[in-house]
Scaffold this motif. Structure first.
Motif, PDB file in Angstrom:
ATOM      1  N   TYR A   1      34.922  48.595  83.519  1.00 12.90           N
ATOM      2  CA  TYR A   1      36.367  48.337  83.518  1.00 12.90           C
ATOM      3  C   TYR A   1      36.785  47.545  82.285  1.00 12.90           C
ATOM      4  N   LEU A   2      35.999  46.547  81.939  1.00  9.62           N
ATOM      5  CA  LEU A   2      36.337  45.748  80.762  1.00  9.62           C
ATOM      6  C   LEU A   2      36.238  46.573  79.484  1.00  9.62           C
ATOM      7  N   LEU A   3      35.337  47.531  79.456  1.00  7.65           N
ATOM      8  CA  LEU A   3      35.217  48.400  78.282  1.00  7.65           C
ATOM      9  C   LEU A   3      36.377  49.385  78.184  1.00  7.65           C
ATOM     10  N   THR A   4      36.779  49.960  79.314  1.00 10.48           N
ATOM     11  CA  THR A   4      37.803  51.010  79.290  1.00 10.48           C
ATOM     12  C   THR A   4      39.210  50.479  79.482  1.00 10.48           C
ATOM     13  N   GLY A   5      39.348  49.421  80.267  1.00 13.40           N
ATOM     14  CA  GLY A   5      40.671  48.887  80.557  1.00 13.40           C
ATOM     15  C   GLY A   5      41.422  49.680  81.607  1.00 13.40           C
ATOM     16  N   ASP A   6      40.753  50.611  82.257  1.00 14.44           N
ATOM     17  CA  ASP A   6      41.407  51.458  83.249  1.00 14.44           C
ATOM     18  C   ASP A   6      40.411  51.699  84.376  1.00 14.44           C
ATOM     19  N   ALA A   7      40.833  51.456  85.607  1.00 19.42           N
ATOM     20  CA  ALA A   7      39.936  51.579  86.755  1.00 19.42           C
ATOM     21  C   ALA A   7      39.406  53.003  86.907  1.00 19.42           C
ATOM     22  N   HIS A   8      40.264  53.987  86.708  1.00 22.07           N
ATOM     23  CA  HIS A   8      39.831  55.383  86.877  1.00 22.07           C
ATOM     24  C   HIS A   8      38.840  55.793  85.786  1.00 22.07           C
ATOM     25  N   GLN A   9      39.121  55.410  84.560  1.00 27.58           N
ATOM     26  CA  GLN A   9      38.182  55.714  83.474  1.00 27.58           C
ATOM     27  C   GLN A   9      36.865  54.972  83.675  1.00 27.58           C
ATOM     28  N   ALA A  10      36.962  53.742  84.186  1.00 24.49           N
ATOM     29  CA  ALA A  10      35.748  52.965  84.445  1.00 24.49           C
ATOM     30  C   ALA A  10      34.887  53.653  85.499  1.00 24.49           C
ATOM     31  N   GLU A  11      35.527  54.161  86.545  1.00 26.77           N
ATOM     32  CA  GLU A  11      34.774  54.886  87.574  1.00 26.77           C
ATOM     33  C   GLU A  11      34.102  56.122  86.986  1.00 26.77           C
ATOM     34  N   ASP A  12      34.834  56.859  86.146  1.00 28.13           N
ATOM     35  CA  ASP A  12      34.261  58.043  85.496  1.00 28.13           C
ATOM     36  C   ASP A  12      33.093  57.662  84.598  1.00 28.13           C
ATOM     37  N   LEU A  13      33.275  56.608  83.828  1.00 21.25           N
ATOM     38  CA  LEU A  13      32.228  56.148  82.923  1.00 21.25           C
ATOM     39  C   LEU A  13      30.981  55.757  83.715  1.00 21.25           C
TER      40      LEU A  13
ATOM     41  N   ARG B   1      35.088  57.391  73.151  1.00 20.87           N
ATOM     42  CA  ARG B   1      36.186  56.955  72.279  1.00 20.87           C
ATOM     43  C   ARG B   1      36.183  57.729  70.962  1.00 20.87           C
ATOM     44  N   ARG B   2      35.010  58.038  70.457  1.00 18.76           N
ATOM     45  CA  ARG B   2      34.928  58.788  69.205  1.00 18.76           C
ATOM     46  C   ARG B   2      35.478  60.196  69.378  1.00 18.76           C
ATOM     47  N   ARG B   3      35.193  60.798  70.526  1.00 21.76           N
ATOM     48  CA  ARG B   3      35.626  62.174  70.752  1.00 21.76           C
ATOM     49  C   ARG B   3      37.100  62.277  71.099  1.00 21.76           C
ATOM     50  N   ARG B   4      37.620  61.244  71.703  1.00 18.52           N
ATOM     51  CA  ARG B   4      39.000  61.284  72.155  1.00 18.52           C
ATOM     52  C   ARG B   4      39.962  61.256  70.975  1.00 18.52           C
ATOM     53  N   VAL B   5      40.987  62.036  71.059  1.00 15.69           N
ATOM     54  CA  VAL B   5      42.013  62.046  70.025  1.00 15.69           C
ATOM     55  C   VAL B   5      42.728  60.703  70.066  1.00 15.69           C
ATOM     56  N   ARG B   6      42.934  60.138  68.901  1.00 15.87           N
ATOM     57  CA  ARG B   6      43.643  58.852  68.841  1.00 15.87           C
ATOM     58  C   ARG B   6      45.054  59.012  69.388  1.00 15.87           C
ATOM     59  N   SER B   7      45.384  58.212  70.336  1.00 13.08           N
ATOM     60  CA  SER B   7      46.729  58.216  70.883  1.00 13.08           C
ATOM     61  C   SER B   7      47.041  56.821  71.405  1.00 13.08           C
ATOM     62  N   GLU B   8      48.292  56.573  71.581  1.00  6.65           N
ATOM     63  CA  GLU B   8      48.684  55.281  72.106  1.00  6.65           C
ATOM     64  C   GLU B   8      48.448  55.252  73.599  1.00  6.65           C
ATOM     65  N   LEU B   9      48.069  54.087  74.081  1.00  5.21           N
ATOM     66  CA  LEU B   9      47.890  53.914  75.512  1.00  5.21           C
ATOM     67  C   LEU B   9      49.241  53.546  76.128  1.00  5.21           C
ATOM     68  N   PRO B  10      49.645  54.234  77.179  1.00  4.09           N
ATOM     69  CA  PRO B  10      50.923  53.894  77.796  1.00  4.09           C
ATOM     70  C   PRO B  10      50.833  52.542  78.512  1.00  4.09           C
ATOM     71  N   THR B  11      51.701  51.624  78.136  1.00  7.46           N
ATOM     72  CA  THR B  11      51.760  50.323  78.798  1.00  7.46           C
ATOM     73  C   THR B  11      53.222  49.903  78.909  1.00  7.46           C
ATOM     74  N   ALA B  12      53.470  49.063  79.876  1.00  9.11           N
ATOM     75  CA  ALA B  12      54.818  48.518  80.022  1.00  9.11           C
ATOM     76  C   ALA B  12      55.055  47.507  78.908  1.00  9.11           C
ATOM     77  N   GLU B  13      56.294  47.288  78.594  1.00 12.31           N
ATOM     78  CA  GLU B  13      56.624  46.282  77.587  1.00 12.31           C
ATOM     79  C   GLU B  13      56.178  44.915  78.095  1.00 12.31           C
ATOM     80  N   PRO B  14      55.709  44.050  77.196  1.00 10.51           N
ATOM     81  CA  PRO B  14      55.338  42.712  77.654  1.00 10.51           C
ATOM     82  C   PRO B  14      56.569  41.978  78.187  1.00 10.51           C
ATOM     83  N   PRO B  15      56.368  41.117  79.151  1.00  9.61           N
ATOM     84  CA  PRO B  15      57.513  40.403  79.717  1.00  9.61           C
ATOM     85  C   PRO B  15      58.132  39.445  78.706  1.00  9.61           C
ATOM     86  N   ASP B  16      59.395  39.093  78.932  1.00 10.19           N
ATOM     87  CA  ASP B  16      60.009  38.054  78.118  1.00 10.19           C
ATOM     88  C   ASP B  16      59.219  36.778  78.341  1.00 10.19           C
TER      89      ASP B  16
END
Length: 173
Positions: A23-35, A72-87
């Motif tokens: 999870y810490l490597l991927t930052g996403d629970a679903h990707q972490a499970e796949d990994l 990560r090397r194989r994946r096409v570079r793209s932005e990760l969708p995230t919410a805007e940081p809070p004020d």
């Protein structure tokens, strides 16, 4: 005890720690499970040899890092969708917010730098252990950690005091 029983025992004993690393490597629970699942399949395929070594979990961790970097090397570079940081209507000591800010910043690091940060500071591994897990020299671990911490300071200036504490501790190790 047959091969499958010993593997099940290994998974039961190490799954949570390996999942946390994934999870810490991927930052996403679903990707972490796949990994983790793909790495455990590899470990199972080599279990007859690995079950005889002293630390099969070290192999699994190294496989997690390598598989993540490979993905990560194989994946096409793209932005990760995230919410805007809070004020900035929160306290800088709010640990939940700090974790979220750190997570966002970690996700913007290159895979090798992220792996060094995760292994060194989240898993509290030594430079030598990190170098073995990443299959690189201790000097590479040191330089990657240095560049990663500098980049984290750029990405999340509000974390700079905490990162300075980490670097001060490193100087005394």
């Amino acid at each position: 005890m047959d091969r499958n029983d010993s593997f099940r025992e290994f998974v039961a004993g190490h799954q949570q720690a390996l999942m946390r690393t994934a999870y810490l490597l991927t930052g996403d629970a679903h990707q972490a499970e796949d990994l983790l699942q793909s790495v455990l399949l590899k470990v199972l395929g080599r279990w007859s040899r690995l079950s005889r070594v002293e630390h099969p979990e070290a192999y699994a961790r190294k496989a997690l890092v390598n598989q993540h970097i490979s993905w990560r090397r194989r994946r096409v570079r793209s932005e990760l969708p995230t919410a805007e940081p809070p004020d900035r209507a929160y306290s800088s000591e709010d640990s939940t917010v700090v974790r979220l800010v750190m997570r966002r910043a970690l996700m913007r690091l290159p895979p090798r730098q992220r792996a060094v940060i995760v292994l060194r500071y989240y898993e509290d591994r030594t430079e030598r252990e990190t170098a073995v897990l990443m299959d690189c020299s201790i000097g590479t671990v040191k330089s990657q950690a240095h560049y990663a911490l500098a980049r984290l300071r750029e990405l999340a200036p509000e974390l700079a005091p905490r990162l300075a504490d980490i670097e001060a501790e490193e100087a005394y190790r």
